[in-house]
Design a protein around this motif. Structure first.
Motif, PDB file in Angstrom:
ATOM      1  N   ASN A 132       0.019  -4.627  10.838  1.00 30.18           N
ATOM      2  CA  ASN A 132       0.805  -4.392   9.623  1.00 30.18           C
ATOM      3  C   ASN A 132       0.038  -4.697   8.347  1.00 30.18           C
ATOM      4  O   ASN A 132       0.520  -4.387   7.258  1.00 30.18           O
ATOM      5  N   TYR A 159       8.251  -7.846   6.613  1.00 28.85           N
ATOM      6  CA  TYR A 159       8.342  -7.084   5.368  1.00 28.85           C
ATOM      7  C   TYR A 159       9.101  -7.870   4.313  1.00 28.85           C
ATOM      8  O   TYR A 159       8.667  -7.957   3.157  1.00 28.85           O
ATOM      9  N   TRP A 204       0.217  -6.474   3.084  1.00 24.78           N
ATOM     10  CA  TRP A 204       1.111  -5.788   4.041  1.00 24.78           C
ATOM     11  C   TRP A 204       1.093  -4.297   3.696  1.00 24.78           C
ATOM     12  O   TRP A 204       1.485  -3.892   2.608  1.00 24.78           O
ATOM     13  N   LEU A 206       4.153  -2.339   2.240  1.00 28.53           N
ATOM     14  CA  LEU A 206       4.525  -2.815   0.907  1.00 28.53           C
ATOM     15  C   LEU A 206       3.507  -2.346  -0.128  1.00 28.53           C
ATOM     16  O   LEU A 206       3.877  -1.980  -1.251  1.00 28.53           O
TER      17      LEU A 206
END
Length: 415
Positions: free
Chosen positions: A127, A331, A347, A350
């Motif tokens: 991620n 998240y 991330w 994001l």
């Protein structure tokens, strides 16, 4: 070399951050249980060091963690600039936190000091931006959970040269001259001090990294900027220096750089998000793009990353691992961290989301071309020799001889 501390939130409003990072002893933090059910950590208290900006976001994740596991989290607010020394000094005595926030370029020295444990990111590793996880890799081991990154990029005055990204240095200079700009580009050299940090994207485009990375992404102590690639960069630097085209000059320090661009005299500059407010203070409209190549390879600027480390002496390493990988590697937690202290998110989803702002998108794109600043202890020996050689070459010294001497001196210094 660079001025830090202003986040992307300010950038999104028309203004707009690296700091350092930690390493470890080789102590391996136990991997979290495979079950998705929360662990029972009743009676455990985790101490987490953070700074004022990040504390509210960590509190939110900590509350959920406490409710689901029975653990307690004690947040200790510290000045960021004190964390590295305090952590290094206190962990060996059995004091200090279970978890601390930190920056990635502390990593090598903290590994040598034996004060951090490895972190198993597990499935959450996918991620994060690869440059972020690479930044926290040392000798093939991961030592932190990343959360933010920063880098520099090409900033251009769209009233002069439009929004199209120049692919090469020559394309950039040609576009600026066609537009009639007084100066095609301004690049901070910190005056007579030198600024190899800002110049690094151009250097890497010649295939001359400061240190060589191995297949795991870890930096080795092998100097990578010697030989033909380094000579080619030095010759390019000379050709564009004060006895060449004059596009790179030791008369340009940080503030002069920003003023020349802001006043419309320069079409392009290389700067970080921390400078956007100054660059646009006089109404300049900007576009941020990746740094163009001067050589035959991609221009890869330095990227700085921040994240969370686990103490090598933590008596609750399993619980600390669980908090990082199950409660901060989400998240929602990463977004809360971004909103508390906006920096380019590590991330990936994001980062894509906040890239709806075109200025932020430009810095994100530049970071995706970038490489982590070396996290090895030897990096501390580089800057003075490296900066001085670049200044000498810009001012007209023999490029190949000056560069070769610098590399030899550096190799001798680091042994």
């Amino acid at each position: 070399m660079r001025k830090m501390g202003i986040g992307i939130a300010a950038l999104a409003a028309g203004s707009l951050l690296l700091a350092g990072c930690a390493g470890g002893s080789g102590t391996t933090t136990p991997a979290p249980a495979e079950s998705q059910a929360p662990i029972d950590a009743s009676g455990v208290t985790l101490t987490v060091w953070t700074d004022e900006n990040r504390k509210p976001a960590i509190e939110a994740a900590a509350k959920t963690f406490e409710d689901e596991t029975g653990a307690k989290i004690e947040l200790v607010q510290k000045n960021f600039e004190d964390i590295r020394n305090d952590f290094t000094n206190q962990v060996p005595t059995g004091e200090g936190p279970d978890i601390t926030i930190g920056a990635h370029d502390w990593l090598g020295s903290l590994v040598q000091a034996g004060v951090v444990a490895t972190v198993d990111l597990g499935e959450s590793a996918a991620n994060f931006e690869k440059v972020a996880t690479d930044a926290f890799t040392y000798d093939g081991q991961t030592y932190a959970l990343p959360y933010s990154l920063e880098t520099i990029a090409l900033v251009q005055n769209t009233d002069l040269v439009g929004e199209d990204a120049p692919a090469t240095w020559d394309d950039m200079i040609a576009a600026a001259k066609k537009a009639g700009a007084e100066r095609p580009v301004v690049i901070n050299t910190a005056g007579q001090t030198g600024d190899a940090y800002t110049m690094y994207g151009f250097q890497t485009s010649f295939g001359a990294p400061v240190f060589v990375q191995d297949d795991s992404g870890s930096y080795t102590a092998e100097v990578g900027m010697g030989g033909g690639a380094g000579d080619a960069f030095a010759e390019w630097l000379s050709a564009n220096g004060e006895k060449g085209s004059g596009d790179i000059s030791t008369t340009i320090d940080y503030d002069t750089n920003n003023e020349l661009f802001a006043s419309g005299k320069a079409a392009y500059t290389i700067q970080g998000p921390w400078a956007v407010e100054a660059l646009t203070a006089q109404g300049a409209k900007i576009k941020v793009n990746p740094i163009p190549s001067a050589g035959d390879e991609t221009a890869s600027p330095f990227v700085g990353v921040q994240g969370f480390y686990i103490s090598a002496e933590s008596k609750n390493a399993l619980v600390a691992q669980e908090f990082l990988t199950k409660y901060l590697a989400t998240y929602d937690a990463q977004k809360a961290l971004y909103e508390a202290d906006p920096r380019i998110p590590a991330w990936s989803d994001l980062a894509e989301e906040v890239s709806s702002d075109p200025v932020i998108a430009g810095f994100v794109a530049s970071s995706q071309n970038g490489v982590p600043m070396p996290n090895i202890p030897q990096m501390g020996s580089v800057w003075d020799l490296w900066n001085a050689a670049q200044v000498q070459i810009i001012k007209g010294a023999d490029p190949k001889a000056t560069w070769t001497t610098m590399v030899a001196d550096l190799e001798k210094t680091i042994g």
